[in-house]
Design a protein around this motif. Structure first.
Motif, PDB file in Angstrom:
ATOM      1  N   PHE A 197       4.356  -1.952  -9.264  1.00 23.03           N
ATOM      2  CA  PHE A 197       5.046  -1.183  -8.227  1.00 23.03           C
ATOM      3  C   PHE A 197       6.414  -1.794  -7.967  1.00 23.03           C
ATOM      4  CE2 PHE A 197       0.652  -0.078  -7.552  1.00 23.03           C
ATOM      5  CZ  PHE A 197       0.715   1.273  -7.245  1.00 23.03           C
ATOM      6  N   ASP A 198       7.391  -0.950  -7.671  1.00 21.56           N
ATOM      7  CA  ASP A 198       8.719  -1.450  -7.311  1.00 21.56           C
ATOM      8  C   ASP A 198       8.724  -2.011  -5.893  1.00 21.56           C
ATOM      9  OD1 ASP A 198       9.654  -0.638  -9.761  1.00 21.56           O
ATOM     10  OD2 ASP A 198      10.701   1.124  -9.011  1.00 21.56           O
ATOM     11  N   ARG A 199       8.064  -1.299  -5.000  1.00 20.49           N
ATOM     12  CA  ARG A 199       8.020  -1.708  -3.596  1.00 20.49           C
ATOM     13  C   ARG A 199       6.615  -1.506  -3.052  1.00 20.49           C
ATOM     14  NH1 ARG A 199      13.198   0.081   0.031  1.00 20.49           N
ATOM     15  NH2 ARG A 199      14.620  -1.397  -0.952  1.00 20.49           N
ATOM     16  N   GLU A 241       7.525  -7.326  -7.306  1.00 22.88           N
ATOM     17  CA  GLU A 241       7.723  -6.234  -6.360  1.00 22.88           C
ATOM     18  C   GLU A 241       8.446  -6.716  -5.107  1.00 22.88           C
ATOM     19  OE1 GLU A 241       3.683  -4.983  -8.180  1.00 22.88           O
ATOM     20  OE2 GLU A 241       4.381  -6.828  -7.320  1.00 22.88           O
ATOM     21  N   HIS A 254       6.015   3.340  -5.657  1.00 20.11           N
ATOM     22  CA  HIS A 254       5.968   2.585  -4.410  1.00 20.11           C
ATOM     23  C   HIS A 254       4.577   2.772  -3.803  1.00 20.11           C
ATOM     24  CE1 HIS A 254      10.187   2.130  -4.907  1.00 20.11           C
ATOM     25  NE2 HIS A 254      10.536   3.307  -4.414  1.00 20.11           N
ATOM     26  N   THR A 283       5.103 -12.160  -6.983  1.00 18.31           N
ATOM     27  CA  THR A 283       5.220 -10.848  -7.614  1.00 18.31           C
ATOM     28  C   THR A 283       6.681 -10.487  -7.838  1.00 18.31           C
ATOM     29  OG1 THR A 283       5.441  -9.483  -5.632  1.00 18.31           O
ATOM     30  CG2 THR A 283       3.213 -10.106  -6.278  1.00 18.31           C
ATOM     31  N   HIS A 305       9.579   5.044 -10.454  1.00 20.04           N
ATOM     32  CA  HIS A 305       9.738   3.945  -9.485  1.00 20.04           C
ATOM     33  C   HIS A 305       8.587   4.005  -8.484  1.00 20.04           C
ATOM     34  CE1 HIS A 305      13.688   3.057 -11.065  1.00 20.04           C
ATOM     35  NE2 HIS A 305      13.949   4.352 -11.031  1.00 20.04           N
TER      36      HIS A 305
END
Length: 118
Positions: A75-77, A100, A44, A98, A42
């Motif tokens: 990217f997740d965040r 994200e 970030h 996106t 995950h």
């Protein structure tokens, strides 16, 4: 200039971007981005833009745009911390494009950004 830091949470890659951004800075960043998206379940990204003066050249700006396009969706965040209105505006424009979670935080909310990104 880009300073690259890993937080205690291996899922977070932290970039501190200051002064003038060069093409060489972006070239040096690529292996870190690749490593982050390839080794984290995950990934970030926390970008802290403090005293950022812009790009060394149009070439560096273009290289940054290409890099953004290449890594969008990996990217997740992503948290962007900055002190300029255009940074907040850019975050709002890019966010719907996106997958994200993308948020802007002002410099006085840096700790809130760090908590959110983890």
């Amino acid at each position: 200039m880009i300073s690259i830091q890993k937080q205690s949470d291996d899922n977070v890659l932290t970039l501190k971007i200051t002064d003038t951004l060069t093409g060489e800075d972006l070239d040096n960043l690529v292996p870190h981005l690749k490593d982050q998206v390839n080794t984290s379940d995950h990934p970030h990204l926390l970008m802290i833009m403090e005293d950022f003066d812009g790009y060394e050249s149009a070439t560096a700006f273009w290289k940054d745009l290409k890099l953004d396009a290449e890594y969008i969706g990996h990217f997740d965040r992503i948290a962007l911390v900055g002190d300029e209105k255009w940074q907040e505006w850019a975050t709002q424009v890019i966010n719907p494009l996106t997958k994200e979670e993308l948020r802007f935080f002002s410099l006085d909310k840096k700790e809130e950004a760090k908590n959110w990104i983890t």
